[in-house]
Design a protein around this motif. Structure first.
Motif, PDB file in Angstrom:
ATOM      1  N   ALA A  64      -3.802  -3.903-108.062  1.00 54.87           N
ATOM      2  CA  ALA A  64      -3.677  -2.456-108.261  1.00 54.87           C
ATOM      3  C   ALA A  64      -5.002  -1.765-108.000  1.00 54.87           C
ATOM      4  CB  ALA A  64      -3.210  -2.157-109.692  1.00 54.87           C
ATOM      5  N   GLU A  65      -4.927  -0.540-107.499  1.00 60.26           N
ATOM      6  CA  GLU A  65      -6.131   0.257-107.303  1.00 60.26           C
ATOM      7  C   GLU A  65      -6.835   0.469-108.641  1.00 60.26           C
ATOM      8  OE1 GLU A  65      -4.687   3.084-103.553  1.00 60.26           O
ATOM      9  OE2 GLU A  65      -4.655   3.852-105.612  1.00 60.26           O
ATOM     10  N   ALA A  80       6.985  -3.309-105.384  1.00 60.91           N
ATOM     11  CA  ALA A  80       7.640  -3.251-104.076  1.00 60.91           C
ATOM     12  C   ALA A  80       6.790  -3.861-102.974  1.00 60.91           C
ATOM     13  CB  ALA A  80       7.972  -1.797-103.725  1.00 60.91           C
ATOM     14  N   ALA A  81       5.480  -3.954-103.200  1.00 62.26           N
ATOM     15  CA  ALA A  81       4.565  -4.454-102.179  1.00 62.26           C
ATOM     16  C   ALA A  81       4.387  -5.970-102.223  1.00 62.26           C
ATOM     17  CB  ALA A  81       3.203  -3.766-102.323  1.00 62.26           C
ATOM     18  N   ALA A 107       2.056   1.930-109.321  1.00 61.92           N
ATOM     19  CA  ALA A 107       3.509   2.108-109.265  1.00 61.92           C
ATOM     20  C   ALA A 107       4.123   1.452-108.037  1.00 61.92           C
ATOM     21  CB  ALA A 107       3.855   3.591-109.294  1.00 61.92           C
ATOM     22  N   GLU A 108       3.325   1.231-107.003  1.00 59.55           N
ATOM     23  CA  GLU A 108       3.831   0.655-105.759  1.00 59.55           C
ATOM     24  C   GLU A 108       3.714  -0.860-105.723  1.00 59.55           C
ATOM     25  OE1 GLU A 108       1.480   2.537-102.806  1.00 59.55           O
ATOM     26  OE2 GLU A 108       2.252   4.557-103.210  1.00 59.55           O
ATOM     27  N   LEU A 109       3.052  -1.446-106.702  1.00 60.09           N
ATOM     28  CA  LEU A 109       2.749  -2.871-106.640  1.00 60.09           C
ATOM     29  C   LEU A 109       3.997  -3.760-106.603  1.00 60.09           C
ATOM     30  CD1 LEU A 109      -0.232  -4.677-108.124  1.00 60.09           C
ATOM     31  CD2 LEU A 109       2.014  -5.616-108.613  1.00 60.09           C
ATOM     32  N   ASP A 142       5.219  -1.555-114.343  1.00 61.63           N
ATOM     33  CA  ASP A 142       6.644  -1.696-114.619  1.00 61.63           C
ATOM     34  C   ASP A 142       6.973  -3.188-114.618  1.00 61.63           C
ATOM     35  OD1 ASP A 142       9.423  -1.820-114.581  1.00 61.63           O
ATOM     36  OD2 ASP A 142       9.635  -0.003-113.366  1.00 61.63           O
ATOM     37  N   VAL A 156      -3.155  -1.465-103.949  1.00 66.52           N
ATOM     38  CA  VAL A 156      -2.109  -0.449-103.824  1.00 66.52           C
ATOM     39  C   VAL A 156      -2.019   0.294-105.142  1.00 66.52           C
ATOM     40  CG1 VAL A 156      -0.779  -1.758-102.109  1.00 66.52           C
ATOM     41  CG2 VAL A 156      -0.259  -2.023-104.552  1.00 66.52           C
ATOM     42  N   HIS A 157      -1.392   1.463-105.106  1.00 72.09           N
ATOM     43  CA  HIS A 157      -1.182   2.214-106.341  1.00 72.09           C
ATOM     44  C   HIS A 157      -0.349   1.369-107.308  1.00 72.09           C
ATOM     45  CE1 HIS A 157       0.350   5.301-109.106  1.00 72.09           C
ATOM     46  NE2 HIS A 157      -0.717   6.000-108.747  1.00 72.09           N
TER      47      HIS A 157
END
Length: 348
Positions: A97-98, A128-129, A124-126, A150, A121-122
């Motif tokens: 995470a950033e 999905a990435a 919240a995007e982790l 999450d 990555v942000h």
């Protein structure tokens, strides 16, 4: 002195710096003090600390919802993650995470000489990435501002992609319920929310992940019977997660042996409700949205708060405050008094 959740804490008013240093329950501080007294008199032998290490290991296992056999002991998050990073293949791709705490990321970044890359990555995007990476490492609660990953989405992504996951629960364990038996590695330092002396840390290793690590810190305590592995070759390590054990910091584990079982005995849903409610009360009284985290980051001056009797810290340019089980609404009021009449914004 404050009484909270069945324990006594010698915590000063306005102390909101648990994300940096937790205040121990009296029994934990007394255990360390008694250990220091025995130390000065030469009254202990190495074997005398085995029970304390076992109790702290069990307490950590209970707090994160894993069997005790998965738990290794160490001194710091970065030290425990070094074997995980060393076990990555050359050219591995690591997802983080950033703005992640560097004890979680630097062990992996230090493998750059082998072609290992770290991508931010942000938060919240982790989840999905995850696909396309070899491992993901993230704090369940972010140190800088209390943002939470999450976990449900991350678990689902891990199951779909097969990408192993490292979870750092240093800023989460002790104030929120956790059931993390699905994660590959779960690591924490004890001197914050776990109310233990600095020098005690733990990492749970899922059986499927054990062969992925290289015990680069192997020493005598990593043997199946430590007192039988103090001299001579060949290398002979414990079969399970204990092969990652570092010789324990004895006095730290004396405190942890009192603090972790105490925390694990509590209704952590009630502790979570207490801590998050205090933090959210502060936010809503400032006209800001509630976030459900025990950690709050504000556009405020930590030195100015200190002048008003509030102990906080500065992280990422913000004043960071943390509400643990020993805090009360009086601490919220003290912050509000210090901030009036200005208004603040939470760290995004």
């Amino acid at each position: 002195m404050r009484d909270a959740f069945g324990a006594e804490f010698d915590v000063p008013q306005g102390y909101l710096n648990t994300p940096s240093i937790g205040i121990p329950p009296g029994v934990a501080a007394d255990a360390v003090a008694a250990g220091v007294d025995r130390w000065r008199r030469g009254a202990d032998t190495p074997d005398d600390f085995d029970e304390a290490v076992a109790l702290s290991r069990q307490g950590y296992a209970d707090l994160i919802g894993v069997p005790i056999g998965r738990v290794a002991v160490g001194t710091a998050v970065s030290q425990l993650l070094a074997p995980v990073a060393a076990g990555l293949p050359d050219g591995a791709k690591v997802l983080v995470a950033e703005g992640e705490f560097t004890s979680t990321t630097f062990p992996f970044a230090a493998q750059a000489h082998r072609g290992v890359t770290v991508t931010e990555v942000h938060l919240a995007e982790l989840p999905a990435a995850l696909p396309g990476h070899d491992v993901a490492a993230v704090s369940v609660v972010q140190s800088a501002d209390g943002a939470r990953v999450d976990l449900d989405a991350l678990r689902e992504a891990r199951e779909r992609s097969g990408v192993p996951v490292v979870l750092d629960v240093t800023q989460a364990a002790g104030w929120t319920p956790l059931r993390l038996d699905w994660a590959d590695w779960v690591v924490a330092a004890g001197y914050k929310w776990l109310l233990s002396p600095r020098g005690a840390a733990w990492m749970a290793v899922h059986p499927r992940a054990l062969e992925r690590v290289i015990p680069v810190n192997a020493g005598w305590y990593a043997g199946e019977e430590p007192m039988q592995t103090v001299y001579g070759m060949p290398l002979r390590l414990a079969k399970g997660s204990r092969r990652l054990d570092l010789a324990p910091v004895w006095l730290a584990h004396l405190g942890a042996a009192a603090a972790l079982p105490y925390l694990a005995s509590l209704d952590l849903a009630a502790v979570h409700s207490h801590c998050a409610a205090l933090a959210d009360t502060l936010l809503t009284r400032l006209g800001l949205p509630a976030r459900g985290s025990a950690i709050v980051a504000l556009d405020a001056d930590a030195d100015g708060l200190a002048a008003a009797g509030v102990t906080a810290s500065t992280r990422a340019g913000k004043a960071r405050l943390g509400f643990h089980l020993y805090n009360t609404v009086d601490d919220v009021e003290r912050v509000l008094d210090a901030l009036r009449p200005r208004r603040t914004r939470p760290c995004r």
